[in-house]
Design a protein around this motif. Structure first.
Motif, PDB file in Angstrom:
ATOM      1  N   VAL B  22       0.843  -1.200   0.000  1.00 21.98           N
ATOM      2  CA  VAL B  22       0.000   0.000   0.000  1.00 21.98           C
ATOM      3  C   VAL B  22       0.877   1.249   0.000  1.00 21.98           C
ATOM      4  O   VAL B  22       0.633   2.198  -0.761  1.00 21.98           O
ATOM      5  CB  VAL B  22      -0.961   0.002   1.200  1.00 21.98           C
ATOM      6  N   ALA B  23       1.910   1.236   0.814  1.00 20.19           N
ATOM      7  CA  ALA B  23       2.801   2.391   0.857  1.00 20.19           C
ATOM      8  C   ALA B  23       3.454   2.618  -0.498  1.00 20.19           C
ATOM      9  O   ALA B  23       3.558   3.751  -0.970  1.00 20.19           O
ATOM     10  CB  ALA B  23       3.862   2.191   1.943  1.00 20.19           C
ATOM     11  N   GLU B  24       3.851   1.541  -1.151  1.00 24.26           N
ATOM     12  CA  GLU B  24       4.474   1.667  -2.470  1.00 24.26           C
ATOM     13  C   GLU B  24       3.521   2.262  -3.488  1.00 24.26           C
ATOM     14  O   GLU B  24       3.884   3.111  -4.284  1.00 24.26           O
ATOM     15  CB  GLU B  24       4.941   0.299  -2.969  1.00 24.26           C
ATOM     16  N   VAL B  25       2.277   1.792  -3.436  1.00 26.05           N
ATOM     17  CA  VAL B  25       1.294   2.303  -4.390  1.00 26.05           C
ATOM     18  C   VAL B  25       1.134   3.804  -4.219  1.00 26.05           C
ATOM     19  O   VAL B  25       1.169   4.571  -5.185  1.00 26.05           O
ATOM     20  CB  VAL B  25      -0.073   1.616  -4.204  1.00 26.05           C
ATOM     21  N   LEU B  26       0.989   4.249  -2.969  1.00 26.39           N
ATOM     22  CA  LEU B  26       0.782   5.674  -2.733  1.00 26.39           C
ATOM     23  C   LEU B  26       1.998   6.466  -3.161  1.00 26.39           C
ATOM     24  O   LEU B  26       1.880   7.569  -3.701  1.00 26.39           O
ATOM     25  CB  LEU B  26       0.492   5.923  -1.258  1.00 26.39           C
ATOM     26  N   ASP B  27       3.153   5.913  -2.920  1.00 29.32           N
ATOM     27  CA  ASP B  27       4.352   6.651  -3.239  1.00 29.32           C
ATOM     28  C   ASP B  27       4.635   6.649  -4.738  1.00 29.32           C
ATOM     29  O   ASP B  27       5.187   7.590  -5.276  1.00 29.32           O
ATOM     30  CB  ASP B  27       5.543   6.041  -2.507  1.00 29.32           C
ATOM     31  N   LEU B  33      -5.519   8.953  -5.567  1.00 31.14           N
ATOM     32  CA  LEU B  33      -6.253   7.726  -5.851  1.00 31.14           C
ATOM     33  C   LEU B  33      -7.421   7.543  -4.889  1.00 31.14           C
ATOM     34  O   LEU B  33      -7.363   7.966  -3.743  1.00 31.14           O
ATOM     35  CB  LEU B  33      -5.316   6.528  -5.708  1.00 31.14           C
ATOM     36  N   THR B  34      -8.455   6.871  -5.363  1.00 23.56           N
ATOM     37  CA  THR B  34      -9.522   6.439  -4.466  1.00 23.56           C
ATOM     38  C   THR B  34      -9.065   5.163  -3.774  1.00 23.56           C
ATOM     39  O   THR B  34      -8.128   4.500  -4.212  1.00 23.56           O
ATOM     40  CB  THR B  34     -10.811   6.121  -5.239  1.00 23.56           C
ATOM     41  N   ALA B  35      -9.772   4.803  -2.710  1.00 23.89           N
ATOM     42  CA  ALA B  35      -9.436   3.583  -1.990  1.00 23.89           C
ATOM     43  C   ALA B  35      -9.492   2.388  -2.936  1.00 23.89           C
ATOM     44  O   ALA B  35      -8.630   1.504  -2.888  1.00 23.89           O
ATOM     45  CB  ALA B  35     -10.402   3.387  -0.823  1.00 23.89           C
ATOM     46  N   ASP B  36     -10.466   2.362  -3.794  1.00 18.33           N
ATOM     47  CA  ASP B  36     -10.594   1.251  -4.726  1.00 18.33           C
ATOM     48  C   ASP B  36      -9.443   1.189  -5.712  1.00 18.33           C
ATOM     49  O   ASP B  36      -8.977   0.114  -6.072  1.00 18.33           O
ATOM     50  CB  ASP B  36     -11.914   1.368  -5.503  1.00 18.33           C
ATOM     51  N   LEU B  68      -3.134  12.368   3.331  1.00 14.76           N
ATOM     52  CA  LEU B  68      -4.330  13.173   3.567  1.00 14.76           C
ATOM     53  C   LEU B  68      -5.539  12.578   2.878  1.00 14.76           C
ATOM     54  O   LEU B  68      -5.426  12.057   1.772  1.00 14.76           O
ATOM     55  CB  LEU B  68      -4.138  14.588   3.040  1.00 14.76           C
ATOM     56  N   GLU B  69      -6.657  12.689   3.546  1.00 16.23           N
ATOM     57  CA  GLU B  69      -7.916  12.309   2.944  1.00 16.23           C
ATOM     58  C   GLU B  69      -8.505  13.526   2.261  1.00 16.23           C
ATOM     59  O   GLU B  69      -8.583  14.582   2.872  1.00 16.23           O
ATOM     60  CB  GLU B  69      -8.880  11.886   4.052  1.00 16.23           C
ATOM     61  N   VAL B  70      -8.938  13.377   1.039  1.00 17.08           N
ATOM     62  CA  VAL B  70      -9.556  14.483   0.324  1.00 17.08           C
ATOM     63  C   VAL B  70     -10.937  14.030  -0.106  1.00 17.08           C
ATOM     64  O   VAL B  70     -11.070  13.012  -0.765  1.00 17.08           O
ATOM     65  CB  VAL B  70      -8.739  14.839  -0.936  1.00 17.08           C
ATOM     66  N   SER B  71     -11.969  14.770   0.314  1.00 11.19           N
ATOM     67  CA  SER B  71     -13.297  14.374  -0.172  1.00 11.19           C
ATOM     68  C   SER B  71     -13.884  15.496  -0.988  1.00 11.19           C
ATOM     69  O   SER B  71     -14.758  16.202  -0.541  1.00 11.19           O
ATOM     70  CB  SER B  71     -14.209  13.972   0.986  1.00 11.19           C
ATOM     71  N   ARG B  75     -18.545  11.325  -4.387  1.00  9.32           N
ATOM     72  CA  ARG B  75     -18.212   9.908  -4.532  1.00  9.32           C
ATOM     73  C   ARG B  75     -17.134   9.518  -3.534  1.00  9.32           C
ATOM     74  O   ARG B  75     -17.140   9.967  -2.412  1.00  9.32           O
ATOM     75  CB  ARG B  75     -17.769   9.625  -5.967  1.00  9.32           C
ATOM     76  N   ALA B  76     -16.221   8.701  -3.967  1.00  7.33           N
ATOM     77  CA  ALA B  76     -15.232   8.131  -3.057  1.00  7.33           C
ATOM     78  C   ALA B  76     -14.248   9.178  -2.539  1.00  7.33           C
ATOM     79  O   ALA B  76     -13.933  10.157  -3.217  1.00  7.33           O
ATOM     80  CB  ALA B  76     -14.474   7.030  -3.783  1.00  7.33           C
ATOM     81  N   LYS B  77     -13.756   8.954  -1.330  1.00 12.02           N
ATOM     82  CA  LYS B  77     -12.654   9.737  -0.792  1.00 12.02           C
ATOM     83  C   LYS B  77     -11.410   9.452  -1.621  1.00 12.02           C
ATOM     84  O   LYS B  77     -11.251   8.366  -2.154  1.00 12.02           O
ATOM     85  CB  LYS B  77     -12.339   9.287   0.643  1.00 12.02           C
ATOM     86  N   ARG B  78     -10.521  10.419  -1.684  1.00  9.46           N
ATOM     87  CA  ARG B  78      -9.258  10.194  -2.371  1.00  9.46           C
ATOM     88  C   ARG B  78      -8.132  10.388  -1.386  1.00  9.46           C
ATOM     89  O   ARG B  78      -8.283  11.073  -0.377  1.00  9.46           O
ATOM     90  CB  ARG B  78      -9.114  11.151  -3.557  1.00  9.46           C
ATOM     91  N   TYR B  79      -6.992   9.782  -1.687  1.00  9.54           N
ATOM     92  CA  TYR B  79      -5.888   9.811  -0.751  1.00  9.54           C
ATOM     93  C   TYR B  79      -4.706  10.526  -1.370  1.00  9.54           C
ATOM     94  O   TYR B  79      -4.300  10.220  -2.489  1.00  9.54           O
ATOM     95  CB  TYR B  79      -5.529   8.382  -0.317  1.00  9.54           C
ATOM     96  N   ASP B  80      -4.190  11.470  -0.629  1.00  9.92           N
ATOM     97  CA  ASP B  80      -3.168  12.369  -1.122  1.00  9.92           C
ATOM     98  C   ASP B  80      -1.877  12.118  -0.340  1.00  9.92           C
ATOM     99  O   ASP B  80      -1.773  12.435   0.834  1.00  9.92           O
ATOM    100  CB  ASP B  80      -3.646  13.804  -0.896  1.00  9.92           C
TER     101      ASP B  80
END
Lengths: 138, 138
Positions: B22-27, B33-36, B68-71, B75-80
DNA sequence: AAGTTGACTTAGACCTTGTCCAATGTAGGA
DNA sequence: TCCTACATTGGACAAGGTCTAAGTCAACTT
């Protein structure tokens, strides 16, 4: 309030008991209700009103510009009847309470062209977050 | 990135394949990205990872302040993943694309005491809305 | 190196918020 | 009053997210 109903009628809205009730609920208290809360209060006045109608009516009010949609938290959208005076929001991180606020300054002017990436920027929304007096004590 | 993993380990995180992924994906890509979407990319690297784990891990990263959570939309929350440099967001009203922006000025200073209603204001979030170049043409 | 243990992961049921639809009802003009 | 296009209904459905019980395994202990 009857202002609101008049305005809507003038725009060709067919006036039904359901729509009147939803409009009354929104006008009644100057708070930011979720769709479900609007529905609950509407049911209190008109027991047979359905969820779909409340959603429809809220959606229509939003597209007519009479009500604003606010999605401050991850949960449900909230509806802000104070659409006619521009304002921003102050949200309690603990209990979710929302207050309308009027900051000085113009954030739109604070976004330089170099930071617009070719977007046609039309609107800005400012959300202050903090803890409200009720929650600070706890 | 290994920075991030080191930091997390230092905070007592048990290091598992799932969390690493998960950390790799975000980085990996500097997008929101959305959680999905995070889940989909994580599955590509580690097929047996579950949705619940992705949600858990994102939630932990958020409470640790690494993400950070961005809404911005309903729709879905996104992650920053860009949590360490303060910034705001510019959102396309048509396609939902998000860009990080850095306005001048300090909106926190623009909220007078009389407009704080006893709140302890700690944060401000500015969302610019408009139409991105790709959607303007259409 | 093996044992231990509690934190982590899993699958899937479940919840909440919101949308859609076909059938039925009704506001308001003719 | 009658007509009909617009509105409402209830229930099914969908998406996003949360919860739980059971199994797994990272890292500490010895």
């Amino acid at each position: 309030m009857s202002d609101l109903l008049e305005r809507l009628r003038g725009r060709g809205w067919r006036m039904t008991a359901q729509r009147r009730v939803v409009a009354e609920v929104l006008d009644g208290e100057h708070v930011h209700l979720t769709a479900d809360e609007v529905h609950a209060r509407a049911v209190a006045k008109l027991p047979e009103i359905s969820r779909a109608t409340v959603y429809n009516t809220l959606g229509e009010l939003v597209s007519l510009g009479e009500v604003l949609e606010v999605s401050t938290d991850k949960r449900a959208k909230r509806y802000d009847p104070n659409a006619h005076r521009p304002h921003h929001h102050l949200v309690c991180a603990r209990c979710g309470a929302i207050r309308d606020v009027h900051p000085t300054g113009n954030p739109l002017a604070d976004l330089p062209d170099t930071e617009r990436f070719g977007f046609t920027v039309s609107d800005v929304e400012v959300t202050y977050r903090g803890v409200c007096p009720d929650c600070t004590g706890a």
